[in-house]
Design a protein around this motif. Structure first.
Motif, PDB file in Angstrom:
ATOM      1  N   ASP A 142      59.782  42.765 -46.555  1.00 59.48           N
ATOM      2  CA  ASP A 142      58.481  42.098 -46.649  1.00 59.48           C
ATOM      3  C   ASP A 142      57.676  42.645 -47.821  1.00 59.48           C
ATOM      4  OD1 ASP A 142      59.115  40.586 -44.478  1.00 59.48           O
ATOM      5  OD2 ASP A 142      57.653  41.492 -43.121  1.00 59.48           O
ATOM      6  N   ALA A 143      57.710  43.969 -47.994  1.00 56.37           N
ATOM      7  CA  ALA A 143      56.978  44.579 -49.103  1.00 56.37           C
ATOM      8  C   ALA A 143      57.529  44.102 -50.438  1.00 56.37           C
ATOM      9  CB  ALA A 143      57.062  46.100 -49.009  1.00 56.37           C
ATOM     10  N   GLU A 144      58.851  43.992 -50.518  1.00 56.69           N
ATOM     11  CA  GLU A 144      59.474  43.535 -51.760  1.00 56.69           C
ATOM     12  C   GLU A 144      59.091  42.090 -52.050  1.00 56.69           C
ATOM     13  OE1 GLU A 144      61.507  44.500 -55.168  1.00 56.69           O
ATOM     14  OE2 GLU A 144      60.787  45.766 -53.524  1.00 56.69           O
ATOM     15  N   GLN A 145      59.092  41.266 -51.017  1.00 55.51           N
ATOM     16  CA  GLN A 145      58.699  39.869 -51.202  1.00 55.51           C
ATOM     17  C   GLN A 145      57.243  39.768 -51.644  1.00 55.51           C
ATOM     18  OE1 GLN A 145      59.126  37.395 -47.742  1.00 55.51           O
ATOM     19  NE2 GLN A 145      58.395  35.549 -48.768  1.00 55.51           N
ATOM     20  N   ALA A 146      56.379  40.543 -51.004  1.00 58.75           N
ATOM     21  CA  ALA A 146      54.958  40.501 -51.332  1.00 58.75           C
ATOM     22  C   ALA A 146      54.709  40.926 -52.773  1.00 58.75           C
ATOM     23  CB  ALA A 146      54.179  41.402 -50.378  1.00 58.75           C
ATOM     24  N   TYR A 147      55.344  42.013 -53.179  1.00 55.12           N
ATOM     25  CA  TYR A 147      55.142  42.479 -54.553  1.00 55.12           C
ATOM     26  C   TYR A 147      55.820  41.557 -55.567  1.00 55.12           C
ATOM     27  CZ  TYR A 147      52.392  46.649 -53.926  1.00 55.12           C
ATOM     28  OH  TYR A 147      51.337  47.512 -53.680  1.00 55.12           O
ATOM     29  N   GLY A 148      56.879  40.885 -55.137  1.00 52.04           N
ATOM     30  CA  GLY A 148      57.487  39.889 -56.011  1.00 52.04           C
ATOM     31  C   GLY A 148      56.538  38.745 -56.285  1.00 52.04           C
ATOM     32  N   LEU A 149      55.840  38.306 -55.244  1.00 54.67           N
ATOM     33  CA  LEU A 149      54.869  37.240 -55.402  1.00 54.67           C
ATOM     34  C   LEU A 149      53.692  37.685 -56.278  1.00 54.67           C
ATOM     35  CD1 LEU A 149      54.817  35.870 -51.744  1.00 54.67           C
ATOM     36  CD2 LEU A 149      55.723  34.701 -53.761  1.00 54.67           C
ATOM     37  N   THR A 161      40.567  39.633 -64.323  1.00 52.52           N
ATOM     38  CA  THR A 161      41.942  39.873 -63.868  1.00 52.52           C
ATOM     39  C   THR A 161      42.014  41.133 -63.008  1.00 52.52           C
ATOM     40  OG1 THR A 161      42.888  38.804 -65.824  1.00 52.52           O
ATOM     41  CG2 THR A 161      44.319  40.307 -64.604  1.00 52.52           C
ATOM     42  N   ALA A 162      41.314  42.183 -63.434  1.00 51.10           N
ATOM     43  CA  ALA A 162      41.334  43.434 -62.672  1.00 51.10           C
ATOM     44  C   ALA A 162      40.779  43.218 -61.268  1.00 51.10           C
ATOM     45  CB  ALA A 162      40.529  44.504 -63.399  1.00 51.10           C
ATOM     46  N   GLY A 163      39.680  42.484 -61.166  1.00 51.71           N
ATOM     47  CA  GLY A 163      39.081  42.233 -59.857  1.00 51.71           C
ATOM     48  C   GLY A 163      39.961  41.395 -58.961  1.00 51.71           C
ATOM     49  N   LEU A 164      40.538  40.339 -59.519  1.00 54.82           N
ATOM     50  CA  LEU A 164      41.405  39.466 -58.729  1.00 54.82           C
ATOM     51  C   LEU A 164      42.671  40.196 -58.294  1.00 54.82           C
ATOM     52  CD1 LEU A 164      41.082  36.152 -60.767  1.00 54.82           C
ATOM     53  CD2 LEU A 164      40.161  36.606 -58.487  1.00 54.82           C
ATOM     54  N   ALA A 165      43.258  40.957 -59.203  1.00 54.23           N
ATOM     55  CA  ALA A 165      44.480  41.689 -58.880  1.00 54.23           C
ATOM     56  C   ALA A 165      44.229  42.735 -57.798  1.00 54.23           C
ATOM     57  CB  ALA A 165      45.041  42.358 -60.130  1.00 54.23           C
ATOM     58  N   ALA A 166      43.107  43.441 -57.909  1.00 56.72           N
ATOM     59  CA  ALA A 166      42.777  44.456 -56.913  1.00 56.72           C
ATOM     60  C   ALA A 166      42.600  43.828 -55.536  1.00 56.72           C
ATOM     61  CB  ALA A 166      41.507  45.196 -57.319  1.00 56.72           C
ATOM     62  N   ALA A 167      41.914  42.697 -55.481  1.00 66.30           N
ATOM     63  CA  ALA A 167      41.706  42.015 -54.201  1.00 66.30           C
ATOM     64  C   ALA A 167      43.041  41.613 -53.582  1.00 66.30           C
ATOM     65  CB  ALA A 167      40.825  40.785 -54.408  1.00 66.30           C
ATOM     66  N   GLN A 168      43.959  41.129 -54.411  1.00 62.48           N
ATOM     67  CA  GLN A 168      45.260  40.696 -53.902  1.00 62.48           C
ATOM     68  C   GLN A 168      46.083  41.883 -53.396  1.00 62.48           C
ATOM     69  OE1 GLN A 168      47.349  37.716 -56.472  1.00 62.48           O
ATOM     70  NE2 GLN A 168      45.435  37.724 -57.633  1.00 62.48           N
ATOM     71  N   VAL A 169      46.082  42.972 -54.144  1.00 65.74           N
ATOM     72  CA  VAL A 169      46.873  44.146 -53.743  1.00 65.74           C
ATOM     73  C   VAL A 169      46.364  44.717 -52.420  1.00 65.74           C
ATOM     74  CG1 VAL A 169      47.408  46.547 -54.318  1.00 65.74           C
ATOM     75  CG2 VAL A 169      47.618  44.772 -56.063  1.00 65.74           C
ATOM     76  N   ILE A 170      45.057  44.895 -52.303  1.00 66.61           N
ATOM     77  CA  ILE A 170      44.495  45.454 -51.070  1.00 66.61           C
ATOM     78  C   ILE A 170      44.754  44.521 -49.894  1.00 66.61           C
ATOM     79  CG2 ILE A 170      42.381  46.176 -49.908  1.00 66.61           C
ATOM     80  CD1 ILE A 170      43.435  48.084 -52.122  1.00 66.61           C
ATOM     81  N   GLY A 188      53.829  39.998 -58.580  1.00 64.34           N
ATOM     82  CA  GLY A 188      54.337  40.166 -59.926  1.00 64.34           C
ATOM     83  C   GLY A 188      54.482  38.855 -60.670  1.00 64.34           C
ATOM     84  N   ALA A 189      54.833  37.815 -59.921  1.00 61.64           N
ATOM     85  CA  ALA A 189      55.004  36.503 -60.553  1.00 61.64           C
ATOM     86  C   ALA A 189      53.719  36.017 -61.180  1.00 61.64           C
ATOM     87  CB  ALA A 189      55.490  35.476 -59.526  1.00 61.64           C
ATOM     88  N   GLY A 190      52.600  36.390 -60.606  1.00 61.39           N
ATOM     89  CA  GLY A 190      51.334  35.960 -61.136  1.00 61.39           C
ATOM     90  C   GLY A 190      50.684  36.949 -62.098  1.00 61.39           C
ATOM     91  N   LEU A 191      51.044  38.239 -61.967  1.00 59.36           N
ATOM     92  CA  LEU A 191      50.345  39.254 -62.761  1.00 59.36           C
ATOM     93  C   LEU A 191      51.141  39.794 -63.935  1.00 59.36           C
ATOM     94  CD1 LEU A 191      48.766  41.285 -59.809  1.00 59.36           C
ATOM     95  CD2 LEU A 191      47.632  39.608 -61.299  1.00 59.36           C
ATOM     96  N   ALA A 192      52.454  39.530 -63.970  1.00 63.73           N
ATOM     97  CA  ALA A 192      53.289  40.074 -65.025  1.00 63.73           C
ATOM     98  C   ALA A 192      52.792  39.648 -66.406  1.00 63.73           C
ATOM     99  CB  ALA A 192      54.731  39.674 -64.825  1.00 63.73           C
ATOM    100  N   ALA A 193      52.365  38.414 -66.522  1.00 69.66           N
ATOM    101  CA  ALA A 193      51.900  37.910 -67.812  1.00 69.66           C
ATOM    102  C   ALA A 193      50.634  38.624 -68.285  1.00 69.66           C
ATOM    103  CB  ALA A 193      51.635  36.399 -67.724  1.00 69.66           C
ATOM    104  N   GLN A 194      49.940  39.280 -67.350  1.00 76.51           N
ATOM    105  CA  GLN A 194      48.721  39.998 -67.694  1.00 76.51           C
ATOM    106  C   GLN A 194      48.978  41.471 -68.008  1.00 76.51           C
ATOM    107  OE1 GLN A 194      45.951  38.183 -67.960  1.00 76.51           O
ATOM    108  NE2 GLN A 194      47.128  36.393 -67.281  1.00 76.51           N
ATOM    109  N   GLY A 195      50.266  41.836 -68.024  1.00 76.17           N
ATOM    110  CA  GLY A 195      50.607  43.212 -68.343  1.00 76.17           C
ATOM    111  C   GLY A 195      50.431  44.183 -67.211  1.00 76.17           C
ATOM    112  N   LEU A 196      50.313  43.687 -65.996  1.00 69.61           N
ATOM    113  CA  LEU A 196      50.138  44.557 -64.838  1.00 69.61           C
ATOM    114  C   LEU A 196      51.421  44.738 -64.065  1.00 69.61           C
ATOM    115  CD1 LEU A 196      46.661  43.282 -63.568  1.00 69.61           C
ATOM    116  CD2 LEU A 196      47.154  45.295 -64.942  1.00 69.61           C
TER     117      LEU A 196
END
Length: 211
Positions: A194-201, A155-164, A203-211
């Motif tokens: 755009d930033a809000e939309q991107a982080y919303g997307l 999860t950490a690796g996938l999340a980091a790749a998405q954020v960058i 968050g939709a996938g990472l919120a369940a992981q506690g991130l």
């Protein structure tokens, strides 16, 4: 050797490094990165070529030095977040704050010298390739910070790749917006949206992981 002497030597090295980088960038912007040799940079800065290479192992490093302070920034944001704040919330708030500050890293900076610098970065293959290396290092550092925050390795690796990747796309789009002129209220508002939309997307996938 006293602590004061050590401090003076380090400051002198930092000034030399800064002078070398600024001299090189000025020459590169004037004549083109590939048309200026390292020997010419050294001569303009009044140092020997071996001395220059002691500070900058590669020609590209003379340019990337200008953005080196942003290396690992996402990881630092995660580690420095407020108690109870999620990593993603901290990264979102930080990106919005940098937009308001006109930080070049967000792509939303219309200072002519900054625009010329970005043009050179993205139009020079060797510099663009080095930027990809920077991004990979940022991704690795962020993954480590997210793992420290409690995410499992995958999860950490996938999340980091998405954020960058999101940061890269947002900066690229903001940079494109400036091709039509200076920053306006509408451009800044669109960048925030755009930033809000991107982080919303995200968050939709990472919120369940506690991130």
């Amino acid at each position: 050797m006293t602590e004061e002497t050590t401090g003076l030597r380090e400051r002198k090295k930092q000034r030399t490094r800064q002078t070398l980088s600024e001299t090189a960038i000025a020459l590169f912007l004037e004549r083109g990165f590939d048309r200026v040799s390292v020997a010419e940079v050294a001569a303009a800065a009044e140092v020997s070529k071996p001395t220059l290479f002691r500070y900058f192992p590669a020609k590209e490093d003379l340019v990337l030095h200008r953005i080196a302070d942003h290396q690992g920034e996402a990881a630092r944001v995660v580690r420095g977040r407020a108690p109870g704040e999620s990593p993603l919330a901290a990264l979102r708030a930080h990106f919005h704050a940098r937009l308001d500050a006109g930080d070049p890293v967000t792509g939303l900076c219309d200072v002519p010298a900054v625009l010329a610098f970005r043009d050179m970065l993205y139009s020079t293959p060797s510099l663009a390739a080095r930027l990809m290396q920077y991004a990979a290092e940022d991704e690795r550092a962020l993954a480590e910070a997210l793992a420290e925050a409690g995410a499992d390795e995958v999860t950490a690796g996938l999340a980091a790749a998405q954020v960058i990747a999101v940061h890269h796309v947002l900066a690229r789009d903001n940079w494109a917006r400036l091709s039509d002129g200076n920053i306006t209220d509408s451009v800044l508002a669109a960048a925030h949206a755009d930033a809000e939309q991107a982080y919303g997307l995200l968050g939709a996938g990472l919120a369940a992981q506690g991130l």
